[in-house]
Design a protein around this motif. Structure first.
Motif, PDB file in Angstrom:
ATOM      1  N   VAL A 143      24.541  35.888  13.162  1.00  0.00           N
ATOM      2  CA  VAL A 143      24.828  37.178  13.819  1.00  0.00           C
ATOM      3  C   VAL A 143      25.407  38.155  12.803  1.00  0.00           C
ATOM      4  N   VAL A 144      26.361  37.643  12.000  1.00  0.00           N
ATOM      5  CA  VAL A 144      27.011  38.501  10.992  1.00  0.00           C
ATOM      6  C   VAL A 144      25.976  39.006   9.978  1.00  0.00           C
ATOM      7  N   LEU A 145      25.090  38.116   9.544  1.00  0.00           N
ATOM      8  CA  LEU A 145      24.061  38.519   8.571  1.00  0.00           C
ATOM      9  C   LEU A 145      23.181  39.626   9.149  1.00  0.00           C
ATOM     10  N   ALA A 146      22.765  39.441  10.401  1.00  0.00           N
ATOM     11  CA  ALA A 146      21.898  40.447  11.033  1.00  0.00           C
ATOM     12  C   ALA A 146      22.640  41.770  11.192  1.00  0.00           C
ATOM     13  N   PHE A 149      23.191  43.584   7.845  1.00  0.00           N
ATOM     14  CA  PHE A 149      21.968  44.196   7.311  1.00  0.00           C
ATOM     15  C   PHE A 149      21.701  45.563   7.942  1.00  0.00           C
ATOM     16  N   VAL A 150      21.848  45.634   9.255  1.00  0.00           N
ATOM     17  CA  VAL A 150      21.488  46.896   9.924  1.00  0.00           C
ATOM     18  C   VAL A 150      22.643  47.901   9.950  1.00  0.00           C
ATOM     19  N   ALA A 151      23.894  47.419   9.850  1.00  0.00           N
ATOM     20  CA  ALA A 151      25.029  48.336  10.012  1.00  0.00           C
ATOM     21  C   ALA A 151      25.609  48.856   8.699  1.00  0.00           C
ATOM     22  N   SER A 152      25.476  48.042   7.626  1.00  0.00           N
ATOM     23  CA  SER A 152      26.145  48.436   6.378  1.00  0.00           C
ATOM     24  C   SER A 152      25.648  49.766   5.784  1.00  0.00           C
ATOM     25  N   PRO A 153      24.358  50.149   5.956  1.00  0.00           N
ATOM     26  CA  PRO A 153      23.962  51.449   5.401  1.00  0.00           C
ATOM     27  C   PRO A 153      24.794  52.614   5.936  1.00  0.00           C
ATOM     28  N   PHE A 154      25.315  52.474   7.167  1.00  0.00           N
ATOM     29  CA  PHE A 154      26.134  53.569   7.708  1.00  0.00           C
ATOM     30  C   PHE A 154      27.401  53.757   6.880  1.00  0.00           C
ATOM     31  N   VAL A 155      27.998  52.640   6.438  1.00  0.00           N
ATOM     32  CA  VAL A 155      29.196  52.748   5.591  1.00  0.00           C
ATOM     33  C   VAL A 155      28.822  53.381   4.259  1.00  0.00           C
ATOM     34  N   VAL A 156      27.732  52.874   3.651  1.00  0.00           N
ATOM     35  CA  VAL A 156      27.371  53.335   2.302  1.00  0.00           C
ATOM     36  C   VAL A 156      27.019  54.830   2.308  1.00  0.00           C
ATOM     37  N   ILE A 157      26.155  55.217   3.228  1.00  0.00           N
ATOM     38  CA  ILE A 157      25.685  56.616   3.229  1.00  0.00           C
ATOM     39  C   ILE A 157      26.829  57.580   3.565  1.00  0.00           C
ATOM     40  N   THR A 158      27.628  57.222   4.573  1.00  0.00           N
ATOM     41  CA  THR A 158      28.709  58.125   4.970  1.00  0.00           C
ATOM     42  C   THR A 158      29.813  58.175   3.908  1.00  0.00           C
ATOM     43  N   ALA A 159      30.159  57.006   3.355  1.00  0.00           N
ATOM     44  CA  ALA A 159      31.209  56.976   2.324  1.00  0.00           C
ATOM     45  C   ALA A 159      30.730  57.676   1.050  1.00  0.00           C
ATOM     46  N   LYS A 160      29.450  57.530   0.744  1.00  0.00           N
ATOM     47  CA  LYS A 160      28.891  58.216  -0.440  1.00  0.00           C
ATOM     48  C   LYS A 160      29.097  59.726  -0.307  1.00  0.00           C
ATOM     49  N   ALA A 161      28.778  60.246   0.871  1.00  0.00           N
ATOM     50  CA  ALA A 161      28.963  61.688   1.091  1.00  0.00           C
ATOM     51  C   ALA A 161      30.439  62.055   0.974  1.00  0.00           C
ATOM     52  N   ALA A 162      31.313  61.196   1.468  1.00  0.00           N
ATOM     53  CA  ALA A 162      32.758  61.474   1.393  1.00  0.00           C
ATOM     54  C   ALA A 162      33.242  61.448  -0.058  1.00  0.00           C
ATOM     55  N   PHE A 163      32.756  60.482  -0.836  1.00  0.00           N
ATOM     56  CA  PHE A 163      33.147  60.409  -2.257  1.00  0.00           C
ATOM     57  C   PHE A 163      32.612  61.612  -3.032  1.00  0.00           C
ATOM     58  N   GLU A 164      31.408  62.043  -2.676  1.00  0.00           N
ATOM     59  CA  GLU A 164      30.817  63.188  -3.392  1.00  0.00           C
ATOM     60  C   GLU A 164      31.632  64.454  -3.181  1.00  0.00           C
ATOM     61  N   ARG A 165      32.326  64.518  -2.048  1.00  0.00           N
ATOM     62  CA  ARG A 165      33.132  65.718  -1.783  1.00  0.00           C
ATOM     63  C   ARG A 165      34.460  65.696  -2.547  1.00  0.00           C
ATOM     64  N   VAL A 166      34.795  64.574  -3.177  1.00  0.00           N
ATOM     65  CA  VAL A 166      36.025  64.518  -3.987  1.00  0.00           C
ATOM     66  C   VAL A 166      35.695  65.064  -5.382  1.00  0.00           C
ATOM     67  N   ASP A 167      36.332  66.149  -5.742  1.00  0.00           N
ATOM     68  CA  ASP A 167      36.066  66.807  -7.026  1.00  0.00           C
ATOM     69  C   ASP A 167      36.361  65.838  -8.187  1.00  0.00           C
ATOM     70  N   ILE A 209      28.060  46.210  16.915  1.00  0.00           N
ATOM     71  CA  ILE A 209      28.345  45.629  18.232  1.00  0.00           C
ATOM     72  C   ILE A 209      27.170  45.843  19.201  1.00  0.00           C
ATOM     73  N   GLY A 210      26.367  46.837  18.911  1.00  0.00           N
ATOM     74  CA  GLY A 210      25.204  47.081  19.761  1.00  0.00           C
ATOM     75  C   GLY A 210      23.932  46.448  19.218  1.00  0.00           C
ATOM     76  N   GLU A 211      24.024  45.732  18.105  1.00  0.00           N
ATOM     77  CA  GLU A 211      22.840  45.184  17.446  1.00  0.00           C
ATOM     78  C   GLU A 211      22.141  44.151  18.333  1.00  0.00           C
ATOM     79  N   PHE A 212      20.813  44.275  18.420  1.00  0.00           N
ATOM     80  CA  PHE A 212      20.063  43.350  19.275  1.00  0.00           C
ATOM     81  C   PHE A 212      18.835  42.776  18.564  1.00  0.00           C
ATOM     82  N   GLY A 213      17.994  43.665  18.043  1.00  0.00           N
ATOM     83  CA  GLY A 213      16.688  43.240  17.537  1.00  0.00           C
ATOM     84  C   GLY A 213      16.758  42.208  16.425  1.00  0.00           C
TER      85      GLY A 213
END
Lengths: 268, 354
Positions: A143-146, A149-167, A209-213
């Motif tokens: 379950v954790v692996l699945a 896989f599907v949830a971690s991009p949200f952390v990476v993409i959102t945090a990347k944008a947040a880091f980019e805003r730090v001068d 928490i909503g992951e199904f497929g």
């Protein structure tokens, strides 16, 4: 004459800002109405009975535990990658960003199929893990692996944008004051980027928490809440699936509220 | 002492150096236009960029190749680069090698009332004072300043410039102050380096660079607005040159033969304007001209004057008190006197001005 003309103009003028607000409210209603309808349609007694059902309790525990673990893994592994992406330049950055986004564009069930080719019981990784007593499918680890896989991009993409805003000048300033890069990231970059990072963590948890497929492909057992809802629906019908859905919505909303309420900056 | 030797850095569209420079425990102002390599110079010293060639040493210790944190070079940015999530006190404490120095520095920079405020609530001048206090709290072995006054309003800029001047006098470390503002550069620098296209075009005391520019570019960039191509017509008792049809005497001795081309530079403050009915019309370097336009710049009037036989107009700066006896309305005739010692000659072998 003058006031009359003014009234005429104000009547004829369209307040576009109000129109855009209305469009937003419309979307908000579209989000909320199904929830309201779901909760309203379920008598509290039925929901309470389902809450104490061992299968629901077990599914809730699996979902919650696995989501916390997968969100933690996504954050632990995702933040360094997000920081690197935020500071990198050139084609490597484009390529890595595309790889990070891949799980987002795949249908979750396809993600599950792909994961089975890597961690399935017949694969090298799956066999090695099994020999060491770790089942990567039909287990909480699956379950954790699945979810990761599907949830971690949200952390990476959102945090990347947040880091980019730090001068970057702030990081240079910190280092020129004698602080190491690690201290600089910990005491300057992370605190400034924290609101964006928290948003990414929240999104990742919500997605997990909503992951199904992918989950149903990798770990039909132990059942997560979405899997339990699906089974209740297919075996007992929609009415039996709804109370479990209310429980899932309750857990998800409560966790998201707690995440945001307690979201004070741990690096500050 | 800060020593740069054959320092170079190549970017896609810009080459810096090779550059040799020694900064003793003094203030070196680096003056140049945008894109001239000023910030690259600071970046290479501070370590935010690594050189492609050459060495950097501070007090005998090699800096190139070292991490930024290990260079002991305090860096002050144009906008202060204060950490927005920390108060002024926390910004300074973050850097302080000795916590007791925080209050001492706060007193020096008059920050006592601002210490609990966060950077977004501070004015530009206050932010820069906090940035300076923070940088000095780290006890740097050299101080690098990247146009710290350029984004400030004029009155605050002047006040902070005075404060910096007093501060620099007390600091016994190499200080490199980068700016595109000639007044700030000359006011603060013990020495002045004019940089262009990644190389130092002239290095000397501010007064020497301003009064004796070695290239037309330096002349133009340090405030000498009257820069003309001239022909040497004689070299007895100084030099005689001709700008168009205007003959001028210079006390300087031209290094080129009669008939060769030189650049004649005349600082606008050295042009003397008088009414046409006063003085000696036949005096040395005295000609008649007509006012084209004037501009009140606050401290001075800037007057453009056309002289018959000279294609370009001459510019003079006149103190407000001196304007009272003159008519400087456009079209008014005036008499110009250019003291021979104000005519500075640059031989044509110097780098041409774009």
């Amino acid at each position: 004459m003058f006031p009359r003309q003014s009234r005429t103009e104000s009547v004829g003028r369209v307040d576009w800002l109000s129109v855009t607000y209305l469009l937003g409210v419309l979307l908000l209603c579209y989000y909320l109405l199904p929830f309201v309808s779901l909760v309203a349609s379920q008598p509290l007694g039925v929901v309470a009975r389902r809450l104490t059902s061992p299968t629901v309790l077990s599914a809730a525990a699996t979902s919650f535990t696995a989501s916390v673990v997968s969100t933690a893994i996504a954050t632990g592994l995702g933040l360094p990658l997000a920081y690197w992406l935020a500071r990198a330049e050139g084609p490597r950055k484009t390529l890595v960003t595309a790889i990070v986004v891949l799980p987002l564009v795949l249908p979750p069930i396809v993600s599950g199929m792909l994961l089975l080719t890597v961690v399935g019981p017949e694969t090298l990784v799956g066999r090695l893990a099994a020999e060491n007593g770790i089942a990567l499918t039909r287990s909480t680890a699956g379950v954790v692996l699945a979810q990761t896989f599907v949830a971690s991009p949200f952390v990476v993409i959102t945090a990347k944008a947040a880091f980019e805003r730090v001068d970057p000048a702030l990081e240079y300033a910190s280092q020129s004051l004698g602080k190491s890069r690690l201290t600089t990231v910990r005491r300057i970059t992370l605190p400034i980027a924290w609101p964006g990072i928290l948003a990414g963590i929240t999104l990742a948890f919500a997605r997990a928490i909503g992951e199904f497929g992918a989950t149903i492909m990798l770990a039909y057992y132990p059942r997560t809440m979405p899997v339990q809802i699906w089974i209740s629906f297919t075996t007992l019908g929609l009415d039996n699936a709804f109370p479990v859905a209310v429980v899932l919505v309750g857990i998800a909303v409560l966790t998201l509220v707690v995440l945001n309420t307690l979201g004070s900056n741990p690096f500050d | 002492m800060l020593e740069l030797s054959s320092l170079s850095k190549r970017y896609a569209e810009f080459a810096f150096g090779p550059l040799d420079l020694t900064v003793r425990n003094e203030v070196l102002s680096v003056l140049g236009p945008s894109g001239s390599g000023k910030t690259t110079l600071l970046s290479l010293i501070a370590g935010t960029a690594e050189p492609d060639g050459g060495t950097i040493s501070l007090n005998g210790r090699r800096l190139d190749g070292r991490p930024i944190a290990d260079r002991e070079t305090g860096l002050v940015f144009q906008d202060g680069a204060l950490f927005p999530h920390l108060t002024a006190r926390e910004n300074i404490t973050y850097a302080a090698t000795d916590p007791d120095r925080v209050d001492e520095l706060a007193a020096t920079f008059e920050l006592a009332d601002l210490l609990d405020r966060r950077p977004p609530t501070l004015s530009g001048g206050e932010r820069q004072r906090v940035a300076l206090a923070r940088t000095l709290a780290a006890d740097p072995a050299a101080l690098l300043l990247d146009e710290p006054l350029s984004s400030l309003d004029a009155p605050i800029r002047r006040r902070l410039r005075d404060e910096l001047h007093a501060l620099f006098t007390d600091l016994d470390i190499p200080i490199v102050y980068v700016t595109h503002d000639q007044r700030t550069a000359t006011a603060l620098g013990d020495r002045l380096a004019v940089i262009r296209d990644g190389t130092i075009e002239q290095l000397g005391t501010p007064s020497d660079v301003v009064s004796h520019p070695e290239t037309p570019f330096v002349a133009s960039f340090t405030g000498t607005e009257n820069v003309f191509a001239a022909t040497v017509t004689g070299s007895t008792d100084g030099t005689t040159v001709r700008i168009g049809e205007l003959a001028l005497r210079s006390t300087e001795t031209a290094e080129t033969a009669t008939g060769s081309t030189v650049t004649a530079c005349i600082h606008p403050a050295r042009l003397q304007l008088t009414p046409t009915d006063s003085g000696d019309a036949g005096a040395t370097n005295t000609v008649s001209g007509v006012v084209e336009q004037w501009l009140n710049e606050g401290t001075d009037y800037r007057v453009s004057i056309s002289v018959e036989g000279v294609a370009e107009s001459l510019t003079a700066t006149v103190r407000p008190a001196a304007v009272d006896g003159l008519s400087i309305d456009p079209g008014s005739p005036l008499r110009l006197t250019i003291p021979p010692d104000a005519v500075h000659l640059i031989s044509s072998s110097a780098i041409p001005m774009d």
